[in-house]
Design a protein around this motif. Structure first.
Motif, mmCIF file in Angstrom:
data_model
loop_
_atom_site.group_PDB
_atom_site.id
_atom_site.type_symbol
_atom_site.label_atom_id
_atom_site.label_comp_id
_atom_site.label_asym_id
_atom_site.label_seq_id
_atom_site.Cartn_x
_atom_site.Cartn_y
_atom_site.Cartn_z
ATOM 1 N N ARG A 22 -63.983 -87.974 -75.755
ATOM 2 C CA ARG A 22 -65.088 -87.011 -75.930
ATOM 3 C C ARG A 22 -66.230 -87.420 -75.030
ATOM 4 O O ARG A 22 -66.519 -88.600 -74.891
ATOM 5 N N PHE A 23 -66.890 -86.443 -74.434
ATOM 6 C CA PHE A 23 -68.142 -86.684 -73.722
ATOM 7 C C PHE A 23 -69.193 -85.873 -74.469
ATOM 8 O O PHE A 23 -69.152 -84.642 -74.441
ATOM 9 N N GLY A 24 -70.109 -86.538 -75.176
ATOM 10 C CA GLY A 24 -71.040 -85.822 -76.044
ATOM 11 C C GLY A 24 -70.224 -85.063 -77.082
ATOM 12 O O GLY A 24 -69.315 -85.616 -77.695
ATOM 13 N N GLY A 25 -70.504 -83.779 -77.232
ATOM 14 C CA GLY A 25 -69.752 -82.995 -78.221
ATOM 15 C C GLY A 25 -68.503 -82.360 -77.626
ATOM 16 O O GLY A 25 -67.804 -81.593 -78.296
ATOM 17 N N ASN A 26 -68.203 -82.681 -76.362
ATOM 18 C CA ASN A 26 -67.124 -82.009 -75.654
ATOM 19 C C ASN A 26 -65.823 -82.825 -75.734
ATOM 20 O O ASN A 26 -65.765 -83.940 -75.220
ATOM 21 N N THR A 27 -64.795 -82.283 -76.383
ATOM 22 C CA THR A 27 -63.507 -82.985 -76.450
ATOM 23 C C THR A 27 -62.719 -82.653 -75.182
ATOM 24 O O THR A 27 -62.245 -81.528 -75.015
ATOM 25 N N VAL A 28 -62.586 -83.650 -74.318
ATOM 26 C CA VAL A 28 -61.970 -83.422 -73.008
ATOM 27 C C VAL A 28 -60.474 -83.736 -73.045
ATOM 28 O O VAL A 28 -59.666 -83.125 -72.347
ATOM 29 N N LEU A 29 -60.103 -84.712 -73.881
ATOM 30 C CA LEU A 29 -58.674 -84.975 -74.149
ATOM 31 C C LEU A 29 -58.489 -84.968 -75.656
ATOM 32 O O LEU A 29 -59.260 -85.590 -76.390
ATOM 33 N N GLY A 46 -52.485 -79.203 -63.843
ATOM 34 C CA GLY A 46 -53.264 -78.250 -64.641
ATOM 35 C C GLY A 46 -54.482 -77.802 -63.871
ATOM 36 O O GLY A 46 -54.834 -78.371 -62.837
ATOM 37 N N PRO A 47 -55.159 -76.776 -64.395
ATOM 38 C CA PRO A 47 -56.315 -76.230 -63.687
ATOM 39 C C PRO A 47 -57.489 -77.190 -63.703
ATOM 40 O O PRO A 47 -57.508 -78.159 -64.487
ATOM 41 N N SER A 48 -58.467 -76.923 -62.869
ATOM 42 C CA SER A 48 -59.655 -77.763 -62.783
ATOM 43 C C SER A 48 -60.320 -77.879 -64.163
ATOM 44 O O SER A 48 -60.452 -76.902 -64.876
ATOM 45 N N GLY A 49 -60.666 -79.112 -64.512
ATOM 46 C CA GLY A 49 -61.393 -79.332 -65.770
ATOM 47 C C GLY A 49 -60.503 -79.530 -66.984
ATOM 48 O O GLY A 49 -61.002 -79.692 -68.104
ATOM 49 N N CYS A 50 -59.169 -79.549 -66.817
ATOM 50 C CA CYS A 50 -58.287 -79.639 -67.996
ATOM 51 C C CYS A 50 -58.162 -81.072 -68.497
ATOM 52 O O CYS A 50 -57.582 -81.307 -69.557
ATOM 53 N N GLY A 51 -58.686 -82.054 -67.746
ATOM 54 C CA GLY A 51 -58.673 -83.431 -68.247
ATOM 55 C C GLY A 51 -57.739 -84.379 -67.519
ATOM 56 O O GLY A 51 -57.572 -85.531 -67.946
ATOM 57 N N LYS A 52 -57.162 -83.957 -66.390
ATOM 58 C CA LYS A 52 -56.189 -84.791 -65.675
ATOM 59 C C LYS A 52 -56.802 -86.121 -65.231
ATOM 60 O O LYS A 52 -56.249 -87.187 -65.491
ATOM 61 N N THR A 53 -57.947 -86.021 -64.531
ATOM 62 C CA THR A 53 -58.570 -87.235 -63.994
ATOM 63 C C THR A 53 -59.057 -88.130 -65.131
ATOM 64 O O THR A 53 -58.969 -89.363 -65.049
ATOM 65 N N THR A 54 -59.546 -87.523 -66.193
ATOM 66 C CA THR A 54 -59.995 -88.311 -67.348
ATOM 67 C C THR A 54 -58.834 -89.131 -67.903
ATOM 68 O O THR A 54 -58.990 -90.322 -68.204
ATOM 69 N N LEU A 55 -57.667 -88.519 -68.015
ATOM 70 C CA LEU A 55 -56.499 -89.249 -68.518
ATOM 71 C C LEU A 55 -56.106 -90.372 -67.560
ATOM 72 O O LEU A 55 -55.807 -91.502 -67.981
ATOM 73 N N ASP A 174 -54.673 -89.827 -57.591
ATOM 74 C CA ASP A 174 -55.553 -88.722 -57.982
ATOM 75 C C ASP A 174 -55.702 -87.753 -56.822
ATOM 76 O O ASP A 174 -56.465 -88.000 -55.885
ATOM 77 N N GLU A 175 -54.953 -86.677 -56.847
ATOM 78 C CA GLU A 175 -54.973 -85.636 -55.809
ATOM 79 C C GLU A 175 -54.964 -86.243 -54.404
ATOM 80 O O GLU A 175 -55.826 -85.905 -53.576
ATOM 81 N N PRO A 176 -54.013 -87.120 -54.077
ATOM 82 C CA PRO A 176 -54.102 -87.859 -52.821
ATOM 83 C C PRO A 176 -53.931 -86.998 -51.574
ATOM 84 O O PRO A 176 -54.334 -87.421 -50.498
HETATM 85 N N1 LIG Z 1 -68.327 -88.893 -67.320
HETATM 86 C C1 LIG Z 1 -68.323 -87.637 -67.794
HETATM 87 N N2 LIG Z 1 -69.334 -87.194 -68.568
HETATM 88 C C2 LIG Z 1 -69.313 -85.927 -69.065
HETATM 89 N N3 LIG Z 1 -68.321 -85.049 -68.858
HETATM 90 C C3 LIG Z 1 -67.275 -85.440 -68.103
HETATM 91 C C4 LIG Z 1 -67.220 -86.751 -67.532
HETATM 92 N N4 LIG Z 1 -66.062 -86.867 -66.835
HETATM 93 C C5 LIG Z 1 -65.436 -85.674 -66.958
HETATM 94 N N5 LIG Z 1 -66.158 -84.818 -67.714
HETATM 95 C C6 LIG Z 1 -65.776 -83.438 -68.080
HETATM 96 O O1 LIG Z 1 -64.480 -83.488 -68.587
HETATM 97 C C7 LIG Z 1 -63.747 -82.318 -68.221
HETATM 98 C C8 LIG Z 1 -62.446 -82.748 -67.584
HETATM 99 O O2 LIG Z 1 -62.723 -83.380 -66.342
HETATM 100 P P1 LIG Z 1 -61.575 -83.974 -65.427
HETATM 101 O O3 LIG Z 1 -62.233 -84.538 -64.213
HETATM 102 O O4 LIG Z 1 -60.722 -84.866 -66.220
HETATM 103 O O5 LIG Z 1 -60.775 -82.647 -65.060
HETATM 104 P P2 LIG Z 1 -59.593 -82.439 -64.019
HETATM 105 O O6 LIG Z 1 -58.502 -81.741 -64.743
HETATM 106 O O7 LIG Z 1 -59.264 -83.717 -63.343
HETATM 107 O O8 LIG Z 1 -60.285 -81.430 -63.009
HETATM 108 P P3 LIG Z 1 -60.267 -81.378 -61.386
HETATM 109 O O9 LIG Z 1 -58.903 -80.856 -61.005
HETATM 110 O O10 LIG Z 1 -61.349 -80.395 -61.092
HETATM 111 O O11 LIG Z 1 -60.554 -82.755 -60.898
HETATM 112 C C9 LIG Z 1 -64.657 -81.516 -67.320
HETATM 113 O O12 LIG Z 1 -65.247 -80.498 -68.078
HETATM 114 C C10 LIG Z 1 -65.680 -82.533 -66.867
HETATM 115 O O13 LIG Z 1 -66.905 -81.906 -66.598
#
Ligand SMILES: Nc1ncnc2c1ncn2[C@@H]1O[C@H](COP(=O)(O)OP(=O)(O)OP(=O)(O)O)[C@@H](O)[C@H]1O
Length: 355
Positions: A22-29, A46-55, A174-176
């Motif tokens: 979670r980032f703040g109130g936002n559940t990213v994974l 997955g599409p931009s913002g779906c959480g790939k890089t976070t994982l 990561d998207e090399p």
């Molecule tokens: N450090 C952070 N603080 C707050 N929000 C974050 C942080 N890192 C990522 N997010 C949010 O988490 C969500 C997922 O981000 P992430 O980078 O994992 O997506 P992604 O699937 O890799 O997208 P992309 O293909 O655009 O890189 C996004 O809404 C992003 O804004």
């Protein structure tokens, strides 16, 4: 070792359980579970913002796992979760990023050698291993060059050599290839696939490009909104998408909500097996064709055609207020032409919106 040779896997298994970020109130994974056998290549797609890089960052240890938010194991070792945290440099990782992240003031050779220097590998062994890694990525003899004198594709090869030189048990990408042009992307993607197979390293590869994911990976996790919608082999994903989200994202055919089904098809569609959760009719590519020889044929008007992979992707409208459909054909059809469409009903399935 050269591309094409195969070796016993040197990678480790990866197990992720209930991983939440979670980032703040936002559940990213949201409670991610996955398992990867040693030597397997997993694409996170997955599409931009779906959480790939976070994982990926959680796997790398660049982001810590919050207490009670799941665990990650590399082989038998708990690397994150339950109060345990193994830092990135102790996880046996190689990483390759979109922007190459080479040190501009160091030669190619020193860039590649750096990870070995940090590990205290003796100079003579370093030189040999650097030369070996550069040869594997097709840059034999480039050790004394400066990164700025190389093309984008060559710089990414250096980044790859740097990632593999320390013989990691896990490679993270990561998207090399996303900064490279299409042709280079395709050839480097093919080479990386061969290299990963040859090395036997377990790899996780983030991309939003379906072709890359399908060309490289043994299994693909299709992500949406912080969840894995489906984790399957590329073949299985194409043949049996588990949800409308997956079928739509992978552009496997037309996906129509029950309310959008053209009147001419409604009776036959309702006769197909479904349960209450299944609100979307999936029409696989190829099941919608020109012709009148199948049940419930229907008239439609051509809106547009574009050429792709040797066929025309044809968009049609089927009536006022009806959702557009698309199908592929070898025939060029004039704009506004009226055509007959037929469906191969046994190929159609009802799907839930999400898995
Ligand atoms: N450090 C952070 N603080 C707050 N929000 C974050 C942080 N890192 C990522 N997010 C949010 O988490 C969500 C997922 O981000 P992430 O980078 O994992 O997506 P992604 O699937 O890799 O997208 P992309 O293909 O655009 O890189 C996004 O809404 C992003 O804004």
């Amino acid at each position: 070792m050269r591309i094409g040779e195969t070796h016993a896997p040197q990678g480790t298994s990866i197990a992720v359980e209930g991983l939440t970020q979670r980032f703040g109130g936002n559940t990213v994974l949201d409670r991610i579970d996955l398992r990867l056998a040693p030597g397997q290549v997993l694409a996170l797609l997955g599409p931009s913002g779906c959480g790939k890089t976070t994982l990926l960052k959680l796997l790398a240890g660049l982001t810590p796992v919050a207490p009670g938010h799941g665990r990650i194991r590399f082989g038998e070792t708990l690397v994150a979760g339950d109060g345990q945290f193994v830092p990135p440099e102790q996880r046996g990782l190689g990483m390759v990023f979109q922007d190459y992240a080479l040190w501009p003031h160091m030669t190619v050779g020193r860039n590649v050698a750096f990870a070995l220097e940090m590990r205290g590998v003796p100079r003579s062994e370093r030189a040999e291993r650097v030369a070996g890694a550069l040869e594997i990525v097709g840059l034999k003899g480039y050790a004394e060059r400066q990164p700025s004198s190389l093309s984008g594709g060559q710089q990414q090869r250096v980044a790859l050599a740097r990632a593999i030189v320390a013989k990691p048990q896990v490679l993270l990408f990561d998207e090399p290839l996303s900064n490279l042009d299409r042709e280079l992307r395709e050839s480097l993607c093919h080479e990386m696939g061969l290299l990963l197979r040859a090395m036997g390293t377990t790899a996780v590869y983030v991309t939003h490009d379906q072709e890359e994911a399908f060309a490289l990976a043994d299994s693909v996790a299709v992500m949406h909104g912080g969840r894995i919608q489906q984790l399957s082999s590329p073949e299985q994903l194409m043949q049996a998408p588990a949800s409308a989200l997956v079928a739509d994202f992978l552009k496997l055919g037309n996906v129509l909500h029950a309310d959008d089904i053209p009147p001419a098809w409604r009776v036959a569609a309702q006769a197909l097996a479904r349960d209450d959760r299944h609100q979307h009719l999936f029409i696989p590519q190829g099941a919608l064709q020109l012709g009148t020889d199948m049940r419930a044929a229907m008239r439609a008007q051509v809106v547009a055609q574009r050429w792709r992979h040797g066929r025309f992707i044809t968009q049609v409208k089927t009536g006022a207020g009806c959702k557009g459909l698309s199908f592929t054909t070898a025939q060029r059809l004039g704009a506004d032409a009226i055509v007959d469409l037929a469906l191969d009903w046994p190929a159609l399935r009802w799907l839930p919106q999400a898995a």
